[in-house]
Motif scaffolding. Sequence first.
Motif, PDB file in Angstrom:
ATOM      1  N   SER A  55       0.882  -1.279  -0.004  1.00 46.34           N
ATOM      2  CA  SER A  55      -0.042   0.061   0.091  1.00 46.34           C
ATOM      3  C   SER A  55       0.827   1.293  -0.173  1.00 46.34           C
ATOM      4  O   SER A  55       2.047   1.170   0.156  1.00 46.34           O
ATOM      5  N   ASP A  56       0.238   2.325  -0.049  1.00 47.68           N
ATOM      6  CA  ASP A  56       1.165   3.773   0.126  1.00 47.68           C
ATOM      7  C   ASP A  56       1.735   3.834   1.358  1.00 47.68           C
ATOM      8  O   ASP A  56       3.066   4.172   1.309  1.00 47.68           O
ATOM      9  N   ALA A  57       1.166   3.261   2.467  1.00 48.76           N
ATOM     10  CA  ALA A  57       1.847   3.179   3.847  1.00 48.76           C
ATOM     11  C   ALA A  57       2.983   2.480   3.644  1.00 48.76           C
ATOM     12  O   ALA A  57       4.044   2.810   4.282  1.00 48.76           O
ATOM     13  N   SER A 414       6.301  10.458   5.020  1.00 47.62           N
ATOM     14  CA  SER A 414       5.258  11.136   4.953  1.00 47.62           C
ATOM     15  C   SER A 414       4.885  11.437   3.422  1.00 47.62           C
ATOM     16  O   SER A 414       3.595  11.605   2.662  1.00 47.62           O
ATOM     17  N   PHE A 415       5.809  11.451   2.533  1.00 48.57           N
ATOM     18  CA  PHE A 415       5.776  11.786   1.211  1.00 48.57           C
ATOM     19  C   PHE A 415       5.001  10.889   0.336  1.00 48.57           C
ATOM     20  O   PHE A 415       4.147  11.421  -0.561  1.00 48.57           O
ATOM     21  N   GLY A 420       0.088  10.139  -2.408  1.00 45.90           N
ATOM     22  CA  GLY A 420      -1.140   9.431  -3.129  1.00 45.90           C
ATOM     23  C   GLY A 420      -2.426   9.883  -2.627  1.00 45.90           C
ATOM     24  O   GLY A 420      -3.324   9.118  -2.777  1.00 45.90           O
ATOM     25  N   ASN A 421      -2.460  11.115  -1.761  1.00 43.02           N
ATOM     26  CA  ASN A 421      -3.663  11.627  -1.427  1.00 43.02           C
ATOM     27  C   ASN A 421      -4.264  12.148  -2.551  1.00 43.02           C
ATOM     28  O   ASN A 421      -4.075  13.080  -3.231  1.00 43.02           O
ATOM     29  N   ALA A 427      -6.531  18.709  -6.446  1.00 43.49           N
ATOM     30  CA  ALA A 427      -6.382  20.091  -6.412  1.00 43.49           C
ATOM     31  C   ALA A 427      -5.191  20.482  -7.081  1.00 43.49           C
ATOM     32  O   ALA A 427      -5.150  21.601  -7.434  1.00 43.49           O
ATOM     33  N   PHE A 428      -3.896  19.757  -6.687  1.00 42.71           N
ATOM     34  CA  PHE A 428      -2.960  20.385  -7.058  1.00 42.71           C
ATOM     35  C   PHE A 428      -1.980  19.704  -7.951  1.00 42.71           C
ATOM     36  O   PHE A 428      -0.934  20.058  -8.355  1.00 42.71           O
TER      37      PHE A 428
END
Length: 471
Positions: A55-57, A414-415, A420-421, A427-428
Amino acid sequence: MNRVRSLVGVTSERHDVPYVLRICAVAALGGILFGYDTSVISGAIGPIRAHFHLSDAATGWAVSSVILGCIAGAFASGWLAHTLGRRMALFICAILFSVQSLGAALAPDFTQFVLYRILGGLAVGIASAVSPMYMSEVSPKDMRGRALSMEQFAIVLGALLVYVVNYLIAARASSTWLEEMGWRWMLGSEIVPCIIFCATIFLIPESPRWHMIRGREDHALRTLTRISNEAHAQSLMREIRASMSGNDTEGRSLIRLLRDRNARWIIFIGAMVAGLQQFTGINIVVYYAPMLLSASSGNLQNALFQTIWIGVANLAGGVIGAWIVDRKGRKPLILWGSLGMTTGLLISSAALYMQDTGLLALFGLLLYMVMFGLSWGPVAWILVSEIFPNKIRSIGMSLAVASNWIMNFVVAQSFPMLAGNATLNAAFHGAFSMWLFAALCIGSMLFVLRFVPETRGVSLEKIEETMLAGR
């Protein structure tokens, strides 16, 4: 008479520069392994993610788990360097690097992979403190910046080497082979520089300042005389002896040491400089460059090829920084380097935000890496290596380097979650993290300009009064 005295002074401080550079080059092999080990994951993380179905984490954990070992290694480095000596501590690093490179490459499951990566982190944490510590202690003050820049040069060279190795392994490989075997070859390739480091570490002398701390003045005199000459060696030994004030302060407990207000201030500055280097965002590029570039480059092979140029840009910046750091000083490089890094991040963020599929994002990262290579890359390690007085050098450096790795862990873990958010991406378009680190770059620069004095040309025995004057 003044002219005669001047000539005598020049003679007494004449150094054997090739010898100093040779022994620093061997110590810098620890930096090559540092760069190799921390950067090899950039090419392997995609296949590893697919192989272990992460997963991302979990992807962040695959990258950042090594940093837990780095933190532990950094804390242990002070004790090792003080008890066993700088040279033996580096030899222990070489052994740990060798074990983890083969273990991680052959790991049958994700848990064992992580355990071996943490073991490699121990080696990186020790090397990242002891290697520059050793180099600062054998380098004359007027060439200390150049010598210590070899550490950053070695780190960057190690990263560039592994970028090339990763690309060559992946260039003609299928995705299936990369997911099953390719990443193992990438990780296992580290055994080659490990063997070279093991074979050469005992060709260099032990640090003369460690010999002085242990009461072996004859050994210290021999090495210092080889570096310059006996007259200058005797003079420097008197300064070292006075700076230690007859106490084995380097061996004191952390709690007792932190009761000293002056020592506490210098350790705070060192820990902040080391930690803020990570807040400039360097390791989102070192660890995740292929992920950042994959959208605009088309596939993993193209992204790995572009990553080589990021390594070249960092190396070019390091060469420039090494050439000018003893001429221009530490703080001017931080100023102009931070401004250039911020510009590069803003260019890359603009490309991501506009979803530009051309080379604009790569150009921004190249600018960022050149400016990091000539500023925060070498200068942070130079400052951390030279701002601690002899009596607190081992423990001060271990705490500062631990701060660097703690901040590294925060960034690396955290990156992937930021990247992956879904809300931030909608938005960005992936630009948010670039904007965040651009702001942190400016904040880091302001801290150094306000609280860190210029240390160019200051001997290690005179550094305490310089640091306290900047309070």
